[in-house]
Write a protein that holds these residues in place. Structure first.
Motif, mmCIF file in Angstrom:
data_model
loop_
_atom_site.group_PDB
_atom_site.id
_atom_site.type_symbol
_atom_site.label_atom_id
_atom_site.label_comp_id
_atom_site.label_asym_id
_atom_site.label_seq_id
_atom_site.Cartn_x
_atom_site.Cartn_y
_atom_site.Cartn_z
ATOM 1 N N ALA A 298 -38.625 -34.764 -9.540
ATOM 2 C CA ALA A 298 -38.626 -33.956 -8.319
ATOM 3 C C ALA A 298 -39.441 -32.682 -8.514
ATOM 4 C CB ALA A 298 -37.195 -33.614 -7.916
ATOM 5 N N ALA A 299 -39.310 -32.048 -9.698
ATOM 6 C CA ALA A 299 -40.065 -30.819 -9.981
ATOM 7 C C ALA A 299 -41.559 -31.104 -10.049
ATOM 8 C CB ALA A 299 -39.581 -30.203 -11.286
ATOM 9 N N ILE A 300 -41.938 -32.184 -10.708
ATOM 10 C CA ILE A 300 -43.352 -32.545 -10.807
ATOM 11 C C ILE A 300 -43.927 -32.843 -9.426
ATOM 12 C CG2 ILE A 300 -44.918 -34.372 -11.608
ATOM 13 C CD1 ILE A 300 -43.342 -34.393 -14.226
ATOM 14 N N LYS A 301 -43.167 -33.510 -8.588
ATOM 15 C CA LYS A 301 -43.627 -33.806 -7.225
ATOM 16 C C LYS A 301 -43.903 -32.523 -6.453
ATOM 17 C CE LYS A 301 -42.348 -36.436 -3.086
ATOM 18 N NZ LYS A 301 -41.316 -37.315 -2.462
ATOM 19 N N GLN A 302 -43.033 -31.527 -6.603
ATOM 20 C CA GLN A 302 -43.230 -30.253 -5.908
ATOM 21 C C GLN A 302 -44.426 -29.488 -6.472
ATOM 22 O OE1 GLN A 302 -39.524 -27.930 -4.829
ATOM 23 N NE2 GLN A 302 -38.565 -29.486 -6.129
ATOM 24 N N LEU A 303 -44.596 -29.521 -7.785
ATOM 25 C CA LEU A 303 -45.730 -28.830 -8.406
ATOM 26 C C LEU A 303 -47.049 -29.471 -7.974
ATOM 27 C CD1 LEU A 303 -44.338 -28.287 -12.018
ATOM 28 C CD2 LEU A 303 -44.732 -26.513 -10.289
ATOM 29 N N LYS A 304 -47.082 -30.797 -7.917
ATOM 30 C CA LYS A 304 -48.291 -31.501 -7.483
ATOM 31 C C LYS A 304 -48.676 -31.124 -6.058
ATOM 32 C CE LYS A 304 -48.183 -35.961 -8.134
ATOM 33 N NZ LYS A 304 -47.612 -37.333 -8.279
ATOM 34 N N ALA A 305 -47.688 -30.847 -5.237
ATOM 35 C CA ALA A 305 -47.939 -30.533 -3.823
ATOM 36 C C ALA A 305 -48.489 -29.122 -3.629
ATOM 37 C CB ALA A 305 -46.660 -30.709 -3.013
ATOM 38 N N MET A 306 -48.391 -28.264 -4.643
ATOM 39 C CA MET A 306 -48.914 -26.902 -4.511
ATOM 40 C C MET A 306 -50.443 -26.933 -4.466
ATOM 41 S SD MET A 306 -46.471 -24.699 -7.114
ATOM 42 C CE MET A 306 -47.475 -23.211 -6.849
ATOM 43 N N PRO A 307 -51.074 -26.379 -3.432
ATOM 44 C CA PRO A 307 -52.539 -26.464 -3.308
ATOM 45 C C PRO A 307 -53.304 -25.738 -4.405
ATOM 46 C CG PRO A 307 -51.605 -24.999 -1.638
ATOM 47 C CD PRO A 307 -50.464 -25.695 -2.284
ATOM 48 N N ARG A 308 -52.661 -24.784 -5.084
ATOM 49 C CA ARG A 308 -53.347 -24.055 -6.153
ATOM 50 C C ARG A 308 -53.106 -24.637 -7.544
ATOM 51 N NH1 ARG A 308 -54.697 -18.762 -5.052
ATOM 52 N NH2 ARG A 308 -55.222 -18.499 -2.857
ATOM 53 N N VAL A 309 -52.298 -25.655 -7.658
ATOM 54 C CA VAL A 309 -52.138 -26.333 -8.940
ATOM 55 C C VAL A 309 -53.298 -27.295 -9.106
ATOM 56 C CG1 VAL A 309 -50.761 -27.968 -10.274
ATOM 57 C CG2 VAL A 309 -49.637 -26.092 -9.072
ATOM 58 N N ALA A 310 -54.134 -27.038 -10.120
ATOM 59 C CA ALA A 310 -55.334 -27.842 -10.331
ATOM 60 C C ALA A 310 -55.101 -28.974 -11.323
ATOM 61 C CB ALA A 310 -56.471 -26.949 -10.825
ATOM 62 N N MET B 268 -53.366 -23.334 -12.884
ATOM 63 C CA MET B 268 -53.403 -22.837 -11.512
ATOM 64 C C MET B 268 -54.719 -22.115 -11.237
ATOM 65 S SD MET B 268 -49.523 -21.447 -11.132
ATOM 66 C CE MET B 268 -49.490 -21.980 -9.428
ATOM 67 N N ILE B 269 -55.126 -22.144 -9.975
ATOM 68 C CA ILE B 269 -56.319 -21.436 -9.532
ATOM 69 C C ILE B 269 -55.871 -20.202 -8.751
ATOM 70 C CG2 ILE B 269 -58.473 -21.601 -8.235
ATOM 71 C CD1 ILE B 269 -58.290 -24.630 -8.488
ATOM 72 N N ALA B 270 -56.335 -19.020 -9.175
ATOM 73 C CA ALA B 270 -55.930 -17.781 -8.508
ATOM 74 C C ALA B 270 -57.096 -16.807 -8.468
ATOM 75 C CB ALA B 270 -54.740 -17.148 -9.225
ATOM 76 N N ARG B 271 -57.082 -15.914 -7.472
ATOM 77 C CA ARG B 271 -58.167 -14.940 -7.320
ATOM 78 C C ARG B 271 -58.075 -13.815 -8.346
ATOM 79 N NH1 ARG B 271 -61.622 -15.342 -3.358
ATOM 80 N NH2 ARG B 271 -61.187 -16.626 -1.529
ATOM 81 N N ASP B 272 -56.865 -13.368 -8.641
ATOM 82 C CA ASP B 272 -56.679 -12.261 -9.580
ATOM 83 C C ASP B 272 -55.264 -12.343 -10.125
ATOM 84 O OD1 ASP B 272 -54.981 -11.154 -7.558
ATOM 85 O OD2 ASP B 272 -56.723 -10.158 -6.642
ATOM 86 N N ILE B 273 -54.894 -11.349 -10.949
ATOM 87 C CA ILE B 273 -53.604 -11.407 -11.612
ATOM 88 C C ILE B 273 -52.452 -11.320 -10.620
ATOM 89 C CG2 ILE B 273 -53.397 -8.922 -12.040
ATOM 90 C CD1 ILE B 273 -52.603 -11.771 -14.532
ATOM 91 N N ASN B 274 -52.623 -10.574 -9.533
ATOM 92 C CA ASN B 274 -51.568 -10.487 -8.521
ATOM 93 C C ASN B 274 -51.386 -11.814 -7.789
ATOM 94 O OD1 ASN B 274 -50.949 -7.743 -9.005
ATOM 95 N ND2 ASN B 274 -52.644 -7.084 -7.695
ATOM 96 N N ASP B 275 -52.513 -12.441 -7.479
ATOM 97 C CA ASP B 275 -52.466 -13.752 -6.835
ATOM 98 C C ASP B 275 -51.803 -14.762 -7.780
ATOM 99 O OD1 ASP B 275 -52.896 -15.793 -5.028
ATOM 100 O OD2 ASP B 275 -54.963 -16.149 -5.663
ATOM 101 N N TYR C 147 -60.404 -27.610 -7.052
ATOM 102 C CA TYR C 147 -60.616 -26.920 -5.780
ATOM 103 C C TYR C 147 -59.298 -26.368 -5.265
ATOM 104 C CZ TYR C 147 -62.333 -26.005 -1.051
ATOM 105 O OH TYR C 147 -62.687 -25.390 0.115
ATOM 106 N N PRO C 148 -59.252 -25.101 -4.786
ATOM 107 C CA PRO C 148 -58.030 -24.549 -4.190
ATOM 108 C C PRO C 148 -57.878 -25.061 -2.766
ATOM 109 C CG PRO C 148 -59.766 -22.884 -4.205
ATOM 110 C CD PRO C 148 -60.330 -24.094 -4.891
ATOM 111 N N PHE C 149 -56.976 -25.994 -2.545
ATOM 112 C CA PHE C 149 -56.932 -26.725 -1.283
ATOM 113 C C PHE C 149 -56.385 -25.930 -0.107
ATOM 114 C CE2 PHE C 149 -58.134 -30.321 -3.708
ATOM 115 C CZ PHE C 149 -58.699 -31.201 -2.797
ATOM 116 N N ASP C 150 -55.989 -24.681 -0.334
ATOM 117 C CA ASP C 150 -55.603 -23.846 0.804
ATOM 118 C C ASP C 150 -56.732 -22.909 1.206
ATOM 119 O OD1 ASP C 150 -55.559 -22.243 -1.421
ATOM 120 O OD2 ASP C 150 -53.642 -21.292 -0.983
ATOM 121 N N LEU C 151 -57.932 -23.136 0.678
ATOM 122 C CA LEU C 151 -59.077 -22.273 0.965
ATOM 123 C C LEU C 151 -59.786 -22.737 2.227
ATOM 124 C CD1 LEU C 151 -60.971 -19.976 0.038
ATOM 125 C CD2 LEU C 151 -62.243 -21.672 -1.267
ATOM 126 N N GLY C 152 -60.130 -21.773 3.104
ATOM 127 C CA GLY C 152 -60.925 -22.093 4.285
ATOM 128 C C GLY C 152 -60.098 -22.762 5.360
#
Length: 363
Positions: free
Chosen positions: A82-94, A109-116, A319-324
């Motif tokens: 269940a945890a792996i399924k949720q992690l896979k669904a995160m658009p920033r998990v590469a 993970m793909i992030a713009r900066d340390i805060n992101d 690719y960060p799938f929540d981009l654009g």
């Protein structure tokens, strides 16, 4: 599983360019397109060929990779799934893999900066629900992927243009973001299919793709292979380095690249300085790798290391799938338990000569 020299050559061609037409591979191998198409589908059905991967230069989009290594408490199998399924669904998990060794899970993970990154990591913490015993962070500064070890006596090639993190951030048009999103879901999607999905002309898509390759935003196309089907074991080494000068470190990196077992070399900062990946036949083959890192009792460059083995790969994209555009391409090969489907052949109604079986692009 059934696997012969022709299959190896077919996969080696895909390893050079997973987007090239099967008809082109057939010509290079001196085979009919029917034979190559049949073998391509058989390798997919057998699970060796899991899909195809598009290398996106995320730094030019303003993103970096942050690798998180997690040591977990014992978790029931259903809770792990269940945890792996949720992690896979995160658009920033590469990239998401299970490990054996000091850590149990690697979440890239793909992030713009340390805060992101902190915001993204908080989502991981919520998903894992206090199951984390220890963690370690590695911020990627550079990396290169080498060919899969497919052919006997195969020599490593200079393929480090793939997966390189380099260049300055640039402004990208929305149509290019949509193209990269579709390519990241399936590197072999045609210009016609992309055009139909995003509502553009096929010729426009083909031309934009040429520009994306020329600008180093799109760096290449590789197959995703399950090398365990060929008896290979996938090892990961995390290294802390001694304080050495840049030439000495570069010499060590080049030595690692020449080893036939080496698959990935990644540099970074954080709890570790380098992440190395290798495909080995057995423990003796693995010992050969370690002998190059430790030619004597004490390595001149490595201060500390931890070795692990990848036991399962759950997701791999660049690719960060929540981009654009909020519309997201469906990552069927990661979100469903079904095998990767054979791409459907579609004929264009247009007579425009730029539309091919697979798009032709500048090299």
């Amino acid at each position: 599983m059934e696997f012969d020299k022709i299959d190896r050559k077919l996969l080696a061609e895909l390893d050079k360019d997973a987007r090239q037409p099967l008809s082109q591979i057939a010509r290079r191998l001196g085979l009919s397109q029917q034979v190559v198409s049949y073998r391509f589908q058989r390798l997919s059905d057998q699970g060796l060929l899991k899909g195809t991967l598009t290398f996106i230069n995320t730094l030019r989009l303003g993103f970096r990779f942050y690798n998180i290594y997690l040591r977990l408490k014992f978790m029931p199998e259903d809770k792990v799934s269940a945890a792996i399924k949720q992690l896979k669904a995160m658009p920033r998990v590469a990239w998401l893999v299970s490990l054996s060794g000091q850590y149990n899970l690697l979440v890239s993970m793909i992030a713009r900066d340390i805060n992101d990154f902190q915001n993204q990591y908080n989502q991981v913490l919520n998903i894992m629900d206090a199951s984390i015993i220890d963690d370690s962070v590695f911020i990627v500064t550079d990396g290169c992927q080498l060919p899969y070890p497919l052919l006997p006596g195969q020599q490593p090639e200079l393929t480090d243009k793939h997966a390189r993190v380099r260049g300055e951030e640039i402004t990208v048009k929305d149509i290019d973001l949509q193209i990269m999103r579709e390519l990241s879901a399936d590197a072999r999607i045609t210009s016609l299919e992309i055009a139909q999905k995003i509502g553009a002309e096929p010729a426009t898509i083909a031309n934009r793709l040429k520009l994306l390759l020329k600008s180093d935003l799109v760096q290449g196309f590789k197959p995703l292979l399950d090398m365990s089907k060929l008896g290979k074991q996938w090892y990961v080494l995390l290294l802390k380095l001694k304080y050495v000068d840049e030439p000495m470190k570069n010499k060590f990196i080049e030595t690692m690249k020449t080893l036939p077992q080496t698959f990935y070399v990644t540099q970074g900062v954080g709890n570790w300085h380098m992440q190395l990946e290798f495909y080995c036949d057995d423990d003796n083959d693995w010992k050969k790798v370690l002998s190059h890192i430790f030619p004597s009792e004490h390595s001149p460059i490595v201060k500390e290391l931890t070795e692990m083995r990848i036991t399962a790969e759950h997701k791999c994209v660049y690719y960060p799938f929540d981009l654009g555009n909020t519309r997201q391409a469906k990552l069927n090969r990661w979100s469903k338990e079904e095998q990767w489907k054979k791409p459907k052949t579609q004929k264009s109604k247009s007579s425009t000569p730029i539309i091919e079986e697979r798009p032709i692009y500048a090299t």
